[in-house]
Design an enzyme around this catalytic site. Structure first.
Site, mmCIF file in Angstrom:
data_model
loop_
_atom_site.group_PDB
_atom_site.id
_atom_site.type_symbol
_atom_site.label_atom_id
_atom_site.label_comp_id
_atom_site.label_asym_id
_atom_site.label_seq_id
_atom_site.Cartn_x
_atom_site.Cartn_y
_atom_site.Cartn_z
ATOM 1 N N ALA A 8 -30.945 73.969 39.987
ATOM 2 C CA ALA A 8 -30.506 74.902 41.029
ATOM 3 C C ALA A 8 -29.239 75.617 40.588
ATOM 4 C CB ALA A 8 -30.269 74.149 42.340
ATOM 5 N N GLY A 9 -29.121 75.849 39.275
ATOM 6 C CA GLY A 9 -27.961 76.553 38.731
ATOM 7 C C GLY A 9 -28.152 78.058 38.840
ATOM 8 N N ASN A 10 -27.557 78.781 37.911
ATOM 9 C CA ASN A 10 -27.609 80.246 37.971
ATOM 10 C C ASN A 10 -29.032 80.781 37.906
ATOM 11 O OD1 ASN A 10 -24.878 80.779 38.274
ATOM 12 N ND2 ASN A 10 -24.491 80.714 36.074
ATOM 13 N N VAL A 11 -29.796 80.330 36.911
ATOM 14 C CA VAL A 11 -31.155 80.858 36.775
ATOM 15 C C VAL A 11 -32.048 80.342 37.911
ATOM 16 C CG1 VAL A 11 -33.215 80.981 35.323
ATOM 17 C CG2 VAL A 11 -30.956 81.071 34.263
ATOM 18 N N GLY A 12 -31.980 79.044 38.169
ATOM 19 C CA GLY A 12 -32.856 78.436 39.184
ATOM 20 C C GLY A 12 -32.644 79.050 40.561
ATOM 21 N N ARG A 80 -25.499 78.290 27.351
ATOM 22 C CA ARG A 80 -24.560 78.579 26.254
ATOM 23 C C ARG A 80 -23.191 78.998 26.744
ATOM 24 N NH1 ARG A 80 -26.755 82.769 22.070
ATOM 25 N NH2 ARG A 80 -27.988 83.689 23.734
ATOM 26 N N ARG A 149 -34.643 93.607 27.605
ATOM 27 C CA ARG A 149 -33.362 94.066 27.029
ATOM 28 C C ARG A 149 -33.596 95.247 26.095
ATOM 29 N NH1 ARG A 149 -31.348 87.879 26.521
ATOM 30 N NH2 ARG A 149 -30.294 87.830 28.528
ATOM 31 N N HIS A 173 -37.548 82.729 20.816
ATOM 32 C CA HIS A 173 -36.462 83.234 21.641
ATOM 33 C C HIS A 173 -35.150 82.748 21.028
ATOM 34 C CE1 HIS A 173 -34.324 84.666 25.084
ATOM 35 N NE2 HIS A 173 -33.913 83.465 25.422
HETATM 36 P P1 NAI Z 1 -26.623 76.306 34.974
HETATM 37 O O1 NAI Z 1 -25.639 75.419 34.318
HETATM 38 O O2 NAI Z 1 -26.138 77.335 35.923
HETATM 39 O O3 NAI Z 1 -27.700 75.407 35.767
HETATM 40 C C1 NAI Z 1 -28.346 74.318 35.196
HETATM 41 C C2 NAI Z 1 -28.654 73.327 36.308
HETATM 42 O O4 NAI Z 1 -29.434 72.248 35.761
HETATM 43 C C3 NAI Z 1 -27.416 72.685 36.967
HETATM 44 O O5 NAI Z 1 -27.443 72.910 38.355
HETATM 45 C C4 NAI Z 1 -27.567 71.204 36.611
HETATM 46 O O6 NAI Z 1 -27.092 70.330 37.635
HETATM 47 C C5 NAI Z 1 -29.072 71.081 36.463
HETATM 48 N N1 NAI Z 1 -29.498 69.883 35.727
HETATM 49 C C6 NAI Z 1 -28.943 69.338 34.628
HETATM 50 N N2 NAI Z 1 -29.619 68.235 34.270
HETATM 51 C C7 NAI Z 1 -30.629 68.084 35.160
HETATM 52 C C8 NAI Z 1 -31.680 67.124 35.323
HETATM 53 N N3 NAI Z 1 -31.824 66.094 34.481
HETATM 54 N N4 NAI Z 1 -32.533 67.288 36.357
HETATM 55 C C9 NAI Z 1 -32.408 68.326 37.219
HETATM 56 N N5 NAI Z 1 -31.440 69.249 37.105
HETATM 57 C C10 NAI Z 1 -30.556 69.128 36.097
HETATM 58 O O7 NAI Z 1 -27.479 76.995 33.799
HETATM 59 P P2 NAI Z 1 -28.387 78.303 33.909
HETATM 60 O O8 NAI Z 1 -27.568 79.491 33.618
HETATM 61 O O9 NAI Z 1 -29.166 78.237 35.152
HETATM 62 O O10 NAI Z 1 -29.360 78.087 32.647
HETATM 63 C C11 NAI Z 1 -30.307 77.046 32.635
HETATM 64 C C12 NAI Z 1 -31.023 76.964 31.296
HETATM 65 O O11 NAI Z 1 -31.855 78.103 31.125
HETATM 66 C C13 NAI Z 1 -30.098 76.924 30.076
HETATM 67 O O12 NAI Z 1 -30.606 76.002 29.124
HETATM 68 C C14 NAI Z 1 -30.189 78.337 29.531
HETATM 69 O O13 NAI Z 1 -29.903 78.392 28.153
HETATM 70 C C15 NAI Z 1 -31.640 78.643 29.821
HETATM 71 N N6 NAI Z 1 -31.978 80.061 29.842
HETATM 72 C C16 NAI Z 1 -33.081 80.438 29.142
HETATM 73 C C17 NAI Z 1 -33.512 81.740 29.129
HETATM 74 C C18 NAI Z 1 -34.733 82.101 28.350
HETATM 75 O O14 NAI Z 1 -34.987 83.290 28.151
HETATM 76 N N7 NAI Z 1 -35.545 81.160 27.923
HETATM 77 C C19 NAI Z 1 -32.764 82.791 29.861
HETATM 78 C C20 NAI Z 1 -31.647 82.288 30.616
HETATM 79 C C21 NAI Z 1 -31.282 80.965 30.585
#
Ligand code: NAI
Length: 304
Positions: A8-12, A80, A149, A173
Site C-alpha cells: 500500500a505504498g506509492n505504487v500500490g 530505488r 516514457r 525493465h
Molecule cells: P513504497 O516503499 O512506497 O511501498 C512499498 C510498500 O510495500 C510499503 O508500504 C511496504 O510496507 C510494503 N511491503 C514491504 N514488505 C512487504 C511484505 N512482505 N508484504 C506486504 N507489503 C510489504 O514503494 P513503491 O514506490 O510503491 O514501489 C514498490 C515497488 O515497485 C518497488 O520495488 C519499485 O522498484 C517497484 N516499481 C516497479 C515498476 C516497474 O515498472 N516494474 C515501476 C514503479 C515501481
C-alpha cells in the site's frame, strides 16, 4: 472482479485509486504495515459518494481477505533511492515477493499475477516458480511504462499530442532495455522520417534512464503515477478481454532465441492473460540488445 493489491505504498495506493476511478472491480489493499492499508482504503472509500462509485475497497494485513481474487498485483518491497539500480533491490525484494506469493497464490488459484516489484522480470520468474500458475497468467510490468516514457519524450520533441505517438520498448525493465525507434510512429508516420538520428538517440537514452531521472528528482523513492496508469491498462486488457498488443514481461519459451525466461516482448493481452507472444523482425543490432537484456535477467536469476 476482485482485485488484490499487495503493498500500500506509492505504487500500490496510486493503483488502488485508479482501479476504483476506472471501475475495474472491488479492491483489497494489503500491506505488512499496520494501519496504512486500512487508513488509505478508508480514505479512498470515502471518495466513493463524491465520485459516484459503488465498488468496495478493503484495507487489511490479513491474507484471508484476499481469498478468491481474480487478479493479484504485487507492489510490495523496497524502491530505488538515488544512485541505486533496480538490480540493487534484488536481495530484499526476492524475499518479500516469495513470501507474498506463498501467502496469496494458494488462496486465489485462478488469479492473474502482475509483478511490479523490481527487478520485475526476475520477480515474475520467482512468482511463476512459487505459485505454480500457468506461465500465461504471470506478467511483469516493464515495457508499457518504458514505452509510455518514450512516447512522452517523442510527443514533446515533435510538439504533438501524446495520444498520437505509439512506440515500444523491448527487453528487460532495466538499464539494458531496448527502445525500438524503428517501430515508433506519430500519427502513423515513422518517427525516423520526422526526427534526426541524433535526436532519436538522445530520446532513446533518456528513456533508458527515465526511471532514474525521476528517482534523482524525488530523492525519496521512485515513480508511481505513470507506473499506476501502466498497470491499470494491463489489468483492463485482461479483465475486459481487449486483446491489446502491449510490451510486457512475459514468459518467453522458444521465441527470439530465448528459452524459459521472463523478458519484455510484445504480447496480446486478453482474458487468458498472455494469449500470444509476438515475434517481430529485429536487426542484428536490436537482437544483440535484446540478448544483452536477457543475459542480465539470467545473471540476476543465478544470483538468487
Ligand atoms: P513504497 O516503499 O512506497 O511501498 C512499498 C510498500 O510495500 C510499503 O508500504 C511496504 O510496507 C510494503 N511491503 C514491504 N514488505 C512487504 C511484505 N512482505 N508484504 C506486504 N507489503 C510489504 O514503494 P513503491 O514506490 O510503491 O514501489 C514498490 C515497488 O515497485 C518497488 O520495488 C519499485 O522498484 C517497484 N516499481 C516497479 C515498476 C516497474 O515498472 N516494474 C515501476 C514503479 C515501481
Amino acid at each position: 472482479p476482485k482485485i488484490t493489491i499487495v503493498g500500500a505504498g506509492n505504487v500500490g495506493a496510486t493503483l488502488a485509486h485508479l482501479t476504483l476511478l476506472k471501475k475495474l472491480g472491488d479492491v483489497v489493499l494489503i500491506d505488512i504495515a499496520e494501519g496504512i492499508p486500512q487508513g488509505k482504503a478508508l480514505d479512498m472509500q470515502e471518495s466513493a459518494p463524491v465520485e459516484s462509485l459503488s465498488a468496495n475497497i478493503l484495507g487489511t494485513n490479513d491474507y484471508q481477505n484476499t481469498k478468491d481474487s481474480d487478479m493479484i498485483v504485487i507492489t510490495a518491497g523496497i524502491a530505488r533511492k538515488p544512485g541505486m539500480s533496480r538490480d540493487d533491490l534484488l536481495e530484499t525484494n526476492i524475499k518479500v515477493v516469495r513470501q507474498v506469493v506463498q501467502q496469496s497464490a494458494p488462496l486465489s488459484p485462478n488469479a492473474f499475477l502482475i509483478l511490479v516489484t523490481n527487478p520485475s522480470d526476475v520477480m515474475a520468474q520467482v512468482a511463476l516458480q512459487e505459485s505454480g500458475f500457468a506461465p500465461e497468467k504471470v506478467i511483469g510490468l516493464g515495457g508499457v511504462l518504458d514505452s509510455a516514457r518514450f512516447r512522452t519524450f517523442i510527443a514533446q520533441e515533435l510538439g504533438v499530442s501524446y495520444r498520437d505517438v505509439t512506440a515500444f520498448v523491448l527487453g528487460g525493465h532495466g538499464d539494458d532495455m531496448v527502445p525500438l525507434a524503428r517501430y515508433s510512429y506519430a500519427g502513423g508516420i515513422p518517427i525516423e522520417t520526422l526526427l534526426t538520428k541524433e535526436k532519436i538517440d538522445s530520446l532513446v537514452e533518456r528513456t533508458r534512464f527515465g526511471g532514474g531521472e525521476i528517482v534523482n528528482l524525488l530523492k525519496t523513492g521512485s515513480a508511481y503515477y505513470a507506473p499506476g496508469s501502466s498497470i491499470v491498462s494491463m489489468m483492463e486488457a485482461i479483465l475486459l478481454d481487449e486483446k491489446r498488443i502491449m510490451p510486457v514481461s512475459a514468459f518467453v519459451n522458444g521465441k527470439y532465441g530465448v528459452d524459459g525466461l521472463f523478458l519484455g516482448v510484445p504480447v496480446v493481452l486478453g482474458a487468458k492473460g498472455v494469449e500470444q507472444v509476438l515475434e517481430i523482425q529485429l536487426t542484428e543490432e536490436e537482437h544483440k540488445g535484446l540478448m544483452k537484456s536477457a543475459e542480465g535477467v539470467k545473471r540476476l536469476l543465478k544470483q538468487m
